[in-house]
Motif scaffolding. Structure first.
Motif, PDB file in Angstrom:
ATOM      1  N   GLY A 113       0.814  -1.217   0.000  1.00  0.00           N
ATOM      2  CA  GLY A 113       0.000   0.000   0.000  1.00  0.00           C
ATOM      3  C   GLY A 113       0.840   1.257   0.000  1.00  0.00           C
ATOM      4  N   GLY A 114       2.161   1.097   0.131  1.00  0.00           N
ATOM      5  CA  GLY A 114       3.053   2.259   0.136  1.00  0.00           C
ATOM      6  C   GLY A 114       4.323   2.002  -0.651  1.00  0.00           C
ATOM      7  N   CYS A 115       4.281   1.030  -1.554  1.00  0.00           N
ATOM      8  CA  CYS A 115       5.472   0.636  -2.321  1.00  0.00           C
ATOM      9  C   CYS A 115       5.625   1.520  -3.548  1.00  0.00           C
ATOM     10  CB  CYS A 115       5.370  -0.833  -2.714  1.00  0.00           C
ATOM     11  SG  CYS A 115       6.887  -1.457  -3.449  1.00  0.00           S
ATOM     12  N   SER A 116       6.696   2.280  -3.584  1.00  0.00           N
ATOM     13  CA  SER A 116       6.971   3.193  -4.691  1.00  0.00           C
ATOM     14  C   SER A 116       8.087   2.644  -5.562  1.00  0.00           C
ATOM     15  CB  SER A 116       7.401   4.560  -4.137  1.00  0.00           C
ATOM     16  OG  SER A 116       7.697   5.447  -5.198  1.00  0.00           O
ATOM     17  N   PRO A 117       8.018   2.887  -6.877  1.00  0.00           N
ATOM     18  CA  PRO A 117       9.150   2.486  -7.718  1.00  0.00           C
ATOM     19  C   PRO A 117      10.371   3.379  -7.490  1.00  0.00           C
ATOM     20  CG  PRO A 117       7.544   3.694  -9.033  1.00  0.00           C
ATOM     21  CD  PRO A 117       6.939   3.501  -7.665  1.00  0.00           C
ATOM     22  N   VAL A 118      10.159   4.506  -6.808  1.00  0.00           N
ATOM     23  CA  VAL A 118      11.239   5.460  -6.530  1.00  0.00           C
ATOM     24  C   VAL A 118      11.823   5.188  -5.145  1.00  0.00           C
ATOM     25  CG1 VAL A 118      11.807   7.912  -6.219  1.00  0.00           C
ATOM     26  CG2 VAL A 118      10.090   7.228  -7.923  1.00  0.00           C
ATOM     27  N   GLY A 119      13.136   5.001  -5.076  1.00  0.00           N
ATOM     28  CA  GLY A 119      13.807   4.909  -3.778  1.00  0.00           C
ATOM     29  C   GLY A 119      13.758   3.567  -3.091  1.00  0.00           C
ATOM     30  N   MET A 120      13.684   2.480  -3.848  1.00  0.00           N
ATOM     31  CA  MET A 120      13.751   1.158  -3.230  1.00  0.00           C
ATOM     32  C   MET A 120      15.155   0.927  -2.680  1.00  0.00           C
ATOM     33  SD  MET A 120      11.540  -1.420  -5.570  1.00  0.00           S
ATOM     34  CE  MET A 120       9.769  -1.165  -5.754  1.00  0.00           C
ATOM     35  N   LYS A 121      15.273  -0.029  -1.747  1.00  0.00           N
ATOM     36  CA  LYS A 121      16.563  -0.333  -1.121  1.00  0.00           C
ATOM     37  C   LYS A 121      17.648  -0.634  -2.142  1.00  0.00           C
ATOM     38  CE  LYS A 121      15.587  -2.325   3.380  1.00  0.00           C
ATOM     39  NZ  LYS A 121      15.590  -3.576   4.139  1.00  0.00           N
ATOM     40  N   LYS A 122      17.272  -1.354  -3.191  1.00  0.00           N
ATOM     41  CA  LYS A 122      18.209  -1.697  -4.258  1.00  0.00           C
ATOM     42  C   LYS A 122      17.607  -1.261  -5.577  1.00  0.00           C
ATOM     43  CE  LYS A 122      20.192  -5.894  -2.253  1.00  0.00           C
ATOM     44  NZ  LYS A 122      20.119  -7.345  -2.311  1.00  0.00           N
ATOM     45  N   LYS A 123      18.449  -1.199  -6.599  1.00  0.00           N
ATOM     46  CA  LYS A 123      17.977  -0.850  -7.943  1.00  0.00           C
ATOM     47  C   LYS A 123      17.593  -2.149  -8.645  1.00  0.00           C
ATOM     48  CE  LYS A 123      19.596   1.901 -11.863  1.00  0.00           C
ATOM     49  NZ  LYS A 123      18.404   1.607 -12.585  1.00  0.00           N
ATOM     50  N   TYR A 124      16.305  -2.329  -8.873  1.00  0.00           N
ATOM     51  CA  TYR A 124      15.818  -3.523  -9.549  1.00  0.00           C
ATOM     52  C   TYR A 124      15.401  -3.167 -10.980  1.00  0.00           C
ATOM     53  CZ  TYR A 124      15.381  -5.413  -4.796  1.00  0.00           C
ATOM     54  OH  TYR A 124      15.630  -5.838  -3.519  1.00  0.00           O
ATOM     55  N   PRO A 125      15.498  -4.148 -11.898  1.00  0.00           N
ATOM     56  CA  PRO A 125      14.970  -3.890 -13.243  1.00  0.00           C
ATOM     57  C   PRO A 125      13.489  -3.509 -13.126  1.00  0.00           C
ATOM     58  CG  PRO A 125      16.132  -5.992 -13.156  1.00  0.00           C
ATOM     59  CD  PRO A 125      16.013  -5.499 -11.748  1.00  0.00           C
ATOM     60  N   THR A 126      13.092  -2.438 -13.812  1.00  0.00           N
ATOM     61  CA  THR A 126      11.741  -1.890 -13.656  1.00  0.00           C
ATOM     62  C   THR A 126      11.099  -1.630 -15.018  1.00  0.00           C
ATOM     63  OG1 THR A 126      12.420  -0.844 -11.575  1.00  0.00           O
ATOM     64  CG2 THR A 126      10.423   0.017 -12.612  1.00  0.00           C
ATOM     65  N   TRP A 127       9.807  -1.950 -15.100  1.00  0.00           N
ATOM     66  CA  TRP A 127       9.022  -1.673 -16.306  1.00  0.00           C
ATOM     67  C   TRP A 127       7.728  -0.965 -15.931  1.00  0.00           C
ATOM     68  CZ3 TRP A 127      11.889  -6.040 -15.646  1.00  0.00           C
ATOM     69  CH2 TRP A 127      12.812  -6.360 -16.654  1.00  0.00           C
ATOM     70  N   PHE A 128       7.322  -0.018 -16.778  1.00  0.00           N
ATOM     71  CA  PHE A 128       6.017   0.617 -16.670  1.00  0.00           C
ATOM     72  C   PHE A 128       5.154   0.075 -17.794  1.00  0.00           C
ATOM     73  CE2 PHE A 128       8.392   3.729 -14.243  1.00  0.00           C
ATOM     74  CZ  PHE A 128       7.463   4.213 -13.339  1.00  0.00           C
ATOM     75  N   ASP A 129       3.884  -0.185 -17.499  1.00  0.00           N
ATOM     76  CA  ASP A 129       2.982  -0.591 -18.571  1.00  0.00           C
ATOM     77  C   ASP A 129       2.965   0.517 -19.621  1.00  0.00           C
ATOM     78  OD1 ASP A 129       0.888  -2.516 -19.571  1.00  0.00           O
ATOM     79  OD2 ASP A 129      -0.237  -0.631 -19.571  1.00  0.00           O
ATOM     80  N   GLU A 130       2.951   0.100 -20.891  1.00  0.00           N
ATOM     81  CA  GLU A 130       3.055   1.060 -21.986  1.00  0.00           C
ATOM     82  C   GLU A 130       1.911   2.072 -22.020  1.00  0.00           C
ATOM     83  OE1 GLU A 130       3.219  -1.414 -25.453  1.00  0.00           O
ATOM     84  OE2 GLU A 130       1.116  -2.001 -25.300  1.00  0.00           O
ATOM     85  N   THR A 131       0.797   1.781 -21.344  1.00  0.00           N
ATOM     86  CA  THR A 131      -0.305   2.754 -21.330  1.00  0.00           C
ATOM     87  C   THR A 131       0.108   4.052 -20.641  1.00  0.00           C
ATOM     88  OG1 THR A 131      -1.225   1.827 -19.295  1.00  0.00           O
ATOM     89  CG2 THR A 131      -2.125   0.982 -21.380  1.00  0.00           C
ATOM     90  N   ALA A 132       1.158   4.014 -19.824  1.00  0.00           N
ATOM     91  CA  ALA A 132       1.633   5.234 -19.151  1.00  0.00           C
ATOM     92  C   ALA A 132       1.965   6.326 -20.164  1.00  0.00           C
ATOM     93  CB  ALA A 132       2.863   4.925 -18.295  1.00  0.00           C
TER      94      ALA A 132
END
Length: 156
Positions: free
Chosen positions: A100-119
């Motif tokens: 409920g509070g998980c942001s793609p910004v500022g995670m403990k480590k840098k993980y491979p990340t994808w945004f759905d193309e609708t963005a």
């Protein structure tokens, strides 16, 4: 309202964003609940999902709250055979964030990340601000660049 780590990092990176807060409780952590309380349509509010791939390990997918992650498409996108959702109990240890509070910004480590193309369809999208009750609203392109993500077709 206290600044979250996600907000501080975006400020340091000179990424323009605004913040909206909303009421929540343990029963209502879903995106539809958030959508009813912030100024954007539900299609522009993105949830952050953390998965584990057979080969790639931990990865992050940000998708509209109105959609579901297609695990097959996500695995293909990540060039992995099989991926599965991580258990909610692992979230804090892996990311530094709670459900409920998980942001793609500022995670403990840098993980491979994808945004759905609708963005790409929108001038702005909302992602969690790093704490329950806080949404960060910014340009999808700015967010994508800041977290070094890619766009992909990853939803059902």
């Amino acid at each position: 309202m206290n600044k979250t780590n996600a907000m501080r990092l975006l400020e340091q990176g000179n990424v323009p964003f605004r913040v909206e807060t909303y009421e929540y409780d343990e029963e209502h952590l879903g995106g539809e609940h958030v959508a009813a309380q912030v100024s954007l349509p539900a299609d522009q509010i993105f949830k952050t999902l953390v998965v584990r791939g057979e080969k790639q390990g931990i990865m992050v997918f940000c998708i509209p709250v109105t959609m579901e992650l297609d695990l097959k498409k996500a695995a293909k996108t990540a060039k992995d055979k099989k991926i599965e959702m991580t258990h909610v109990k692992e979230l804090l240890g892996l990311t530094g964030y709670i459900r409920g509070g998980c942001s793609p910004v500022g995670m403990k480590k840098k993980y491979p990340t994808w945004f759905d193309e609708t963005a790409m369809l929108y001038d702005e999208i909302a992602v969690s601000g790093g704490a329950r009750g806080i949404q960060i609203i910014a340009s999808p392109e700015d967010l994508k660049q800041f977290v070094d993500a890619e766009y992909a077709d990853i939803t059902l």
